[in-house]
Design a protein around this motif. Structure first.
Motif, mmCIF file in Angstrom:
data_model
loop_
_atom_site.group_PDB
_atom_site.id
_atom_site.type_symbol
_atom_site.label_atom_id
_atom_site.label_comp_id
_atom_site.label_asym_id
_atom_site.label_seq_id
_atom_site.Cartn_x
_atom_site.Cartn_y
_atom_site.Cartn_z
ATOM 1 N N MET A 1 41.124 73.351 40.365
ATOM 2 C CA MET A 1 40.158 72.252 40.482
ATOM 3 C C MET A 1 40.530 71.283 41.588
ATOM 4 S SD MET A 1 38.979 69.810 37.353
ATOM 5 C CE MET A 1 38.765 68.053 37.616
ATOM 6 N N ASN A 2 39.578 70.939 42.425
ATOM 7 C CA ASN A 2 39.786 69.957 43.481
ATOM 8 C C ASN A 2 39.840 68.535 42.921
ATOM 9 O OD1 ASN A 2 39.865 71.806 45.586
ATOM 10 N ND2 ASN A 2 38.296 70.753 46.784
ATOM 11 N N PRO A 3 40.496 67.627 43.629
ATOM 12 C CA PRO A 3 40.536 66.232 43.181
ATOM 13 C C PRO A 3 39.173 65.555 43.153
ATOM 14 C CG PRO A 3 42.251 66.653 44.812
ATOM 15 C CD PRO A 3 41.358 67.851 44.803
ATOM 16 N N ASP A 4 38.220 66.021 43.976
ATOM 17 C CA ASP A 4 36.930 65.347 44.094
ATOM 18 C C ASP A 4 35.834 66.002 43.247
ATOM 19 O OD1 ASP A 4 36.910 67.625 45.646
ATOM 20 O OD2 ASP A 4 36.066 66.682 47.430
ATOM 21 N N ILE A 5 36.221 66.575 42.122
ATOM 22 C CA ILE A 5 35.273 67.130 41.147
ATOM 23 C C ILE A 5 34.952 66.063 40.106
ATOM 24 C CG2 ILE A 5 35.058 68.768 39.228
ATOM 25 C CD1 ILE A 5 34.637 70.147 41.868
ATOM 26 N N LEU A 6 33.687 66.019 39.695
ATOM 27 C CA LEU A 6 33.249 65.140 38.612
ATOM 28 C C LEU A 6 32.470 65.950 37.582
ATOM 29 C CD1 LEU A 6 31.935 62.106 40.725
ATOM 30 C CD2 LEU A 6 34.073 62.202 39.421
ATOM 31 N N PHE A 7 32.666 65.619 36.319
ATOM 32 C CA PHE A 7 31.946 66.277 35.222
ATOM 33 C C PHE A 7 30.799 65.389 34.752
ATOM 34 C CE2 PHE A 7 35.947 68.366 35.306
ATOM 35 C CZ PHE A 7 35.819 69.592 34.678
ATOM 36 N N PHE A 8 29.693 66.028 34.363
ATOM 37 C CA PHE A 8 28.611 65.292 33.712
ATOM 38 C C PHE A 8 28.099 66.057 32.481
ATOM 39 C CE2 PHE A 8 26.796 67.914 37.039
ATOM 40 C CZ PHE A 8 25.689 68.510 36.446
ATOM 41 N N GLU A 9 28.824 67.132 32.125
ATOM 42 C CA GLU A 9 28.540 67.925 30.938
ATOM 43 C C GLU A 9 29.805 68.694 30.578
ATOM 44 O OE1 GLU A 9 25.402 70.506 32.350
ATOM 45 O OE2 GLU A 9 26.838 72.039 32.975
ATOM 46 N N ASP A 10 29.792 69.357 29.433
ATOM 47 C CA ASP A 10 30.960 70.138 29.016
ATOM 48 C C ASP A 10 30.907 71.509 29.696
ATOM 49 O OD1 ASP A 10 33.136 71.309 27.854
ATOM 50 O OD2 ASP A 10 32.549 70.892 25.782
ATOM 51 N N ALA A 11 31.306 71.527 30.965
ATOM 52 C CA ALA A 11 31.241 72.762 31.747
ATOM 53 C C ALA A 11 32.162 73.832 31.195
ATOM 54 C CB ALA A 11 31.584 72.466 33.213
ATOM 55 N N PHE A 12 33.333 73.433 30.719
ATOM 56 C CA PHE A 12 34.303 74.427 30.263
ATOM 57 C C PHE A 12 33.804 75.197 29.040
ATOM 58 C CE2 PHE A 12 37.672 71.697 32.393
ATOM 59 C CZ PHE A 12 37.917 72.613 33.399
ATOM 60 N N LYS A 13 33.142 74.525 28.132
ATOM 61 C CA LYS A 13 32.701 75.180 26.898
ATOM 62 C C LYS A 13 31.847 76.414 27.195
ATOM 63 C CE LYS A 13 30.258 74.278 22.546
ATOM 64 N NZ LYS A 13 29.542 73.240 21.742
#
Length: 262
Positions: free
Chosen positions: A95-107
């Motif tokens: 994962m890059n430092p400039d990633i942002l989550f707005f949902e549970d992508a991993f699930k």
């Protein structure tokens, strides 16, 4: 007991970005997913001593985050490989430092990989802050495509569209020859089997090399059921030293895999 997921972020003076990445990841990722998050610091130098102390203090707010001081700049691949010996998980996220989550992508990504054992690595729907899909899905590299990307972006729009797979149906999964390495989820066993990144790439194209090696023994798939935001600052186009690293990596990549011109 093994974790369901491990995550690695390589830092180089970009502490604010990583704090935002971790905040959003912890906010949206289900607590049912057991995980360890490794932050490998390639840039803990005297000139950022104050910022580093504040950053390490911030990380202590999250019990599943582990700070690793690399002591020197190992490069992108070398930084990610630093944690290879510690990994005891089912899946691993690069994962890059400039990633942002707005949902549970991993699930949803992990569920997809659970259901598709032939898939070794996944790249999700990666968008910018305006929710536009980024051109991070590509065909295998050629010398011509790299030249266009670096020097003649406006002259060959059809070639760029073809190389960046713009004619694919992004509503369905499909195999990707080369997925940009800002956010990749790989089976940890596979990551170890192929010995992680080739850290002879100091920076740039180590992701292309990783994807090629994954596709030789498994499949890298685009998966539309999960999205993350990538801010994506393309530094090598602005910085002479980074440009030099890019050219060196190109030379090493094509010496390794063959000089495919077109």
């Amino acid at each position: 007991m093994s974790d369901r997921l491990s995550v690695c972020i390589v830092a180089y003076h970009n502490y604010d970005d990583i704090e935002n990445a971790i905040r959003t990841m912890e906010k949206y990722t289900s607590s049912n997913i057991s995980k360890k998050v490794y932050v490998v610091d390639n840039g803990n130098t005297p000139d950022v001593e104050k910022e580093n102390k504040e950053f390490v203090h911030f990380l202590k707010n999250y019990p599943d985050v582990i700070y690793v001081d690399a002591k020197k700049n190992l490069g992108f691949g070398g930084g990610h490989n630093k944690v290879l010996q510690y990994l005891d998980s089912e899946y691993h996220c690069i994962m890059n430092p400039d990633i942002l989550f707005f949902e549970d992508a991993f699930k949803s990504i992990l569920r997809y990989m659970d259901d598709n054992k032939q898939v070794g690595m996944v790249i999700p729907n990666i968008v910018d802050e305006q929710n536009h899909r980024q051109l991070v899905y590509r065909k295998e590299l050629t010398v011509f495509d790299m030249f266009i990307r670096m020097f003649a972006k406006n002259l060959f729009p059809k070639r760029i569209a073809s190389h960046t797979l713009q004619d694919m149906d992004y509503s369905k999964p499909f195999q990707v020859p080369f997925g940009q390495g800002s956010f990749l989820v790989i089976r940890t066993e596979l990551f170890k089997q192929i010995n992680g990144f080739d850290d002879r790439f100091f920076m740039y194209l180590e992701d292309a090399d990783l994807c090629k090696r994954v596709n030789e023994v498994s499949k890298l798939m685009y998966y539309p059921g999960a999205s993350v935001i990538h801010k994506w600052e393309q530094g090598s186009h602005k910085n002479r030293q980074l440009f030099k690293y890019h050219v060196q990596s190109m030379k090493y990549y094509f010496n390794k895999w063959g000089w495919k011109w077109k």
